[in-house]
Design a protein around this motif. Structure first.
Motif, PDB file in Angstrom:
ATOM      1  N   HIS A   1      -3.341   6.657  -2.138  1.00 12.81           N
ATOM      2  CA  HIS A   1      -3.425   7.911  -1.383  1.00 12.81           C
ATOM      3  C   HIS A   1      -4.831   8.180  -0.856  1.00 12.81           C
ATOM      4  O   HIS A   1      -5.021   9.067  -0.030  1.00 12.81           O
ATOM      5  CB  HIS A   1      -2.981   9.082  -2.262  1.00 12.81           C
ATOM      6  CG  HIS A   1      -1.575   8.977  -2.733  1.00 12.81           C
ATOM      7  ND1 HIS A   1      -1.209   8.264  -3.852  1.00 12.81           N
ATOM      8  CD2 HIS A   1      -0.420   9.492  -2.231  1.00 12.81           C
ATOM      9  CE1 HIS A   1       0.099   8.353  -4.032  1.00 12.81           C
ATOM     10  NE2 HIS A   1       0.602   9.086  -3.065  1.00 12.81           N
ATOM     11  N   GLY A   2      -5.815   7.450  -1.368  1.00  9.83           N
ATOM     12  CA  GLY A   2      -7.184   7.634  -0.906  1.00  9.83           C
ATOM     13  C   GLY A   2      -7.781   8.976  -1.263  1.00  9.83           C
ATOM     14  O   GLY A   2      -8.709   9.436  -0.597  1.00  9.83           O
ATOM     15  N   LEU A   3      -7.278   9.615  -2.326  1.00 12.31           N
ATOM     16  CA  LEU A   3      -7.733  10.955  -2.676  1.00 12.31           C
ATOM     17  C   LEU A   3      -8.804  10.967  -3.755  1.00 12.31           C
ATOM     18  O   LEU A   3      -9.384  12.010  -4.039  1.00 12.31           O
ATOM     19  CB  LEU A   3      -6.533  11.806  -3.142  1.00 12.31           C
ATOM     20  CG  LEU A   3      -5.432  12.034  -2.104  1.00 12.31           C
ATOM     21  CD1 LEU A   3      -4.269  12.797  -2.724  1.00 12.31           C
ATOM     22  CD2 LEU A   3      -5.984  12.772  -0.894  1.00 12.31           C
ATOM     23  N   GLN A   4      -9.037   9.817  -4.384  1.00 12.49           N
ATOM     24  CA  GLN A   4     -10.019   9.752  -5.458  1.00 12.49           C
ATOM     25  C   GLN A   4     -10.952   8.566  -5.234  1.00 12.49           C
ATOM     26  O   GLN A   4     -10.554   7.554  -4.664  1.00 12.49           O
ATOM     27  CB  GLN A   4      -9.310   9.601  -6.813  1.00 12.49           C
ATOM     28  CG  GLN A   4      -8.362  10.725  -7.146  1.00 12.49           C
ATOM     29  CD  GLN A   4      -7.624  10.474  -8.450  1.00 12.49           C
ATOM     30  OE1 GLN A   4      -8.218  10.071  -9.437  1.00 12.49           O
ATOM     31  NE2 GLN A   4      -6.327  10.711  -8.459  1.00 12.49           N
ATOM     32  N   GLU A   5     -12.153   8.733  -5.703  1.00 12.05           N
ATOM     33  CA  GLU A   5     -13.123   7.641  -5.575  1.00 12.05           C
ATOM     34  C   GLU A   5     -12.629   6.424  -6.361  1.00 12.05           C
ATOM     35  O   GLU A   5     -12.137   6.538  -7.479  1.00 12.05           O
ATOM     36  CB  GLU A   5     -14.486   8.092  -6.121  1.00 12.05           C
ATOM     37  CG  GLU A   5     -15.597   7.072  -5.917  1.00 12.05           C
ATOM     38  CD  GLU A   5     -16.949   7.579  -6.402  1.00 12.05           C
ATOM     39  OE1 GLU A   5     -17.887   6.765  -6.446  1.00 12.05           O
ATOM     40  OE2 GLU A   5     -17.035   8.778  -6.739  1.00 12.05           O
TER      41      GLU A   5
ATOM     42  N   THR B   1      -2.564   8.074   4.643  1.00 12.50           N
ATOM     43  CA  THR B   1      -3.367   9.255   4.928  1.00 12.50           C
ATOM     44  C   THR B   1      -2.538  10.475   4.555  1.00 12.50           C
ATOM     45  O   THR B   1      -1.431  10.666   5.070  1.00 12.50           O
ATOM     46  CB  THR B   1      -3.749   9.321   6.417  1.00 12.50           C
ATOM     47  OG1 THR B   1      -4.514   8.162   6.761  1.00 12.50           O
ATOM     48  CG2 THR B   1      -4.565  10.578   6.703  1.00 12.50           C
ATOM     49  N   VAL B   2      -3.048  11.276   3.651  1.00 18.75           N
ATOM     50  CA  VAL B   2      -2.319  12.452   3.160  1.00 18.75           C
ATOM     51  C   VAL B   2      -2.668  13.654   4.023  1.00 18.75           C
ATOM     52  O   VAL B   2      -3.841  13.986   4.215  1.00 18.75           O
ATOM     53  CB  VAL B   2      -2.661  12.732   1.690  1.00 18.75           C
ATOM     54  CG1 VAL B   2      -1.954  13.993   1.207  1.00 18.75           C
ATOM     55  CG2 VAL B   2      -2.276  11.534   0.822  1.00 18.75           C
TER      56      VAL B   2
ATOM     57  N   ASP C   1       5.117  13.330   0.412  1.00 20.52           N
ATOM     58  CA  ASP C   1       5.675  12.930   1.704  1.00 20.52           C
ATOM     59  C   ASP C   1       5.059  11.618   2.180  1.00 20.52           C
ATOM     60  O   ASP C   1       5.771  10.725   2.673  1.00 20.52           O
ATOM     61  CB  ASP C   1       5.437  14.024   2.747  1.00 20.52           C
ATOM     62  CG  ASP C   1       6.280  15.275   2.488  1.00 20.52           C
ATOM     63  OD1 ASP C   1       7.232  15.191   1.687  1.00 20.52           O
ATOM     64  OD2 ASP C   1       5.963  16.327   3.084  1.00 20.52           O
ATOM     65  N   ALA C   2       3.741  11.503   2.043  1.00 21.48           N
ATOM     66  CA  ALA C   2       3.065  10.271   2.472  1.00 21.48           C
ATOM     67  C   ALA C   2       3.525   9.084   1.640  1.00 21.48           C
ATOM     68  O   ALA C   2       3.723   7.973   2.159  1.00 21.48           O
ATOM     69  CB  ALA C   2       1.552  10.451   2.369  1.00 21.48           C
ATOM     70  N   ARG C   3       3.698   9.311   0.344  1.00 26.53           N
ATOM     71  CA  ARG C   3       4.121   8.228  -0.557  1.00 26.53           C
ATOM     72  C   ARG C   3       5.519   7.732  -0.213  1.00 26.53           C
ATOM     73  O   ARG C   3       5.757   6.525  -0.109  1.00 26.53           O
ATOM     74  CB  ARG C   3       4.058   8.730  -1.997  1.00 26.53           C
ATOM     75  CG  ARG C   3       4.461   7.700  -3.027  1.00 26.53           C
ATOM     76  CD  ARG C   3       4.052   8.153  -4.419  1.00 26.53           C
ATOM     77  NE  ARG C   3       4.642   9.422  -4.844  1.00 26.53           N
ATOM     78  CZ  ARG C   3       3.984  10.584  -4.904  1.00 26.53           C
ATOM     79  NH1 ARG C   3       2.711  10.648  -4.569  1.00 26.53           N
ATOM     80  NH2 ARG C   3       4.605  11.676  -5.317  1.00 26.53           N
ATOM     81  N   TYR C   4       6.449   8.650  -0.023  1.00 28.02           N
ATOM     82  CA  TYR C   4       7.816   8.237   0.272  1.00 28.02           C
ATOM     83  C   TYR C   4       7.916   7.570   1.641  1.00 28.02           C
ATOM     84  O   TYR C   4       8.726   6.648   1.830  1.00 28.02           O
ATOM     85  CB  TYR C   4       8.773   9.422   0.174  1.00 28.02           C
ATOM     86  CG  TYR C   4       9.239   9.687  -1.238  1.00 28.02           C
ATOM     87  CD1 TYR C   4      10.284   8.959  -1.792  1.00 28.02           C
ATOM     88  CD2 TYR C   4       8.622  10.648  -2.037  1.00 28.02           C
ATOM     89  CE1 TYR C   4      10.717   9.183  -3.090  1.00 28.02           C
ATOM     90  CE2 TYR C   4       9.038  10.881  -3.339  1.00 28.02           C
ATOM     91  CZ  TYR C   4      10.082  10.147  -3.860  1.00 28.02           C
ATOM     92  OH  TYR C   4      10.489  10.367  -5.157  1.00 28.02           O
TER      93      TYR C   4
END
Length: 344
Positions: free
Chosen positions: A62-66, A93-94, A106-109
């Motif tokens: 998800h690119g949300l964490q380092e 990209t979330v 939603d991005a994951r599915y």
């Protein structure tokens, strides 16, 4: 000596899911690197070699964490060591729609659906457990949702399968460790900024403390029973929609009467009035969605206002619905269509 009991339970659950899928078909596992999905990946790799299925895995970054890309690469290496092929990471990209949890989901599915299509996979296994189901039911209860929401997650829906839905999280984690796998604990799962994390950390433990052990299992059983009820009511609503739409004037497009514009629906007030409320409101919701009202923003208060046009008619004006859709009563018909139209 047989396998660890926890491992055996997870393998048995996966074996049951594979029985519903033709041998030779590709089955993907969605693997985050957490204990639940790692145990699922390990069980799938083991069972697929015995059932004749092909098995692969996908992890979504998800690119949300380092460091998320490095963790995703490690998950791919683990899946490859298990013998899963293909084994890949997909970066997404979330967005922001619906809040961070909904946007990430939603991005994951979307990524999982794309991976399944690219690899021509018949099914995607998801690692949701009994505890996840209990949390979902509590979320629906807190939001004042109806039976469909309280029914929780289905064991099977389209290409998605949830083999572990009847197993608790502690057992699945024990299975993961017994398989020699090293799970990653996502800090978001304990972050109180997320509602589900607060339910997991605070609400369910409090309920267990005050009401006794087994609350999660009881909530999951409630979800299963409500799902049976909701499925039956939805089937009834399917038939009722067709009856209401074909009563009187000719109907087209699978029972929806067109009134000169796309997405316009006409239903018989007489037929609607004769339905139980639980069925009628499902029909009204379906008609509003068919006319263009977005399901995610169409709330119970909107459906209640439309229902009053049937059950408490006092010459009310039209009801405005999300998505620039309106509902109004005219000549014993309930009409749904674009709100910008002067006539529907």
């Amino acid at each position: 000596m047989g396998p660890d009991p926890a491992v055996a339970a997870v393998r048995l659950a996966v074996r049951g899911a594979l029985r519903e899928i033709d041998a030779g078909d590709l089955v993907l596992v969605a693997c985050s690197g957490g204990a639940d999905s790692l145990a699922l990946a390990g069980a799938l790799a083991f069972e697929a070699t015995r059932s004749g299925h092909r098995a692969g895995g996908v992890t979504v970054d998800h690119g949300l964490q380092e460091g998320s890309a490095e963790r995703a690469a490690e998950v791919v290496r683990t899946m490859t060591r298990l013998g899963l092929e293909p084994a890949e990471a997909v970066r997404v990209t979330v967005g922001t729609s619906g809040g961070p949890e909904a946007a990430a989901r939603d991005a994951r599915y979307a990524a999982l659906a794309d991976a399944a299509a690219r690899h021509r996979a018949t099914a995607v296994l998801l690692g949701h457990t009994l505890d996840d189901q209990a949390e979902t039911v509590l979320l629906g209860l807190a939001r004042g949702s109806g039976a469909r929401s309280l029914a929780g997650m289905p064991r099977s829906a389209g290409r998605y399968r949830r083999p572990l839905l009847g197993l608790d999280r502690d057992l699945v984690r024990r299975a993961c460790l017994a398989m020699g796998l090293d799970p990653w604990d996502d800090p978001h799962n304990g972050d109180p900024a997320f509602v589900r994390a607060r339910i997991r950390r605070d609400v369910l433990p409090l309920l267990e403390e005050e009401l006794g052990r087994g609350v999660a299992g009881a909530l999951a059983r409630t979800a299963r029973m409500l799902r049976d009820d909701a499925d039956a009511l939805d089937a009834w609503a399917d038939r009722a929609f067709q009856e209401a739409a074909t009563d009187g004037e000719a109907a087209t497009d699978g029972g929806a009467e067109t009134g000169g514009g796309a997405g316009e629906i006409a239903l018989s007030v007489e037929v609607l009035a004769g339905l139980p409320r639980a069925v009628r409101t499902r029909v009204l919701r379906r008609a509003a969605i068919a006319a263009g009202s977005p399901p995610g923003t169409l709330a119970a208060v909107h459906v209640d206002a439309v229902d009053a046009l049937v059950t408490a008619w006092r010459g009310q004006s039209r009801v405005d619905l999300p998505g620039r859709v309106q509902a109004l009563r005219r000549y014993e018909k309930l009409l749904f269509g674009p709100s910008e139209s002067s006539e529907i």
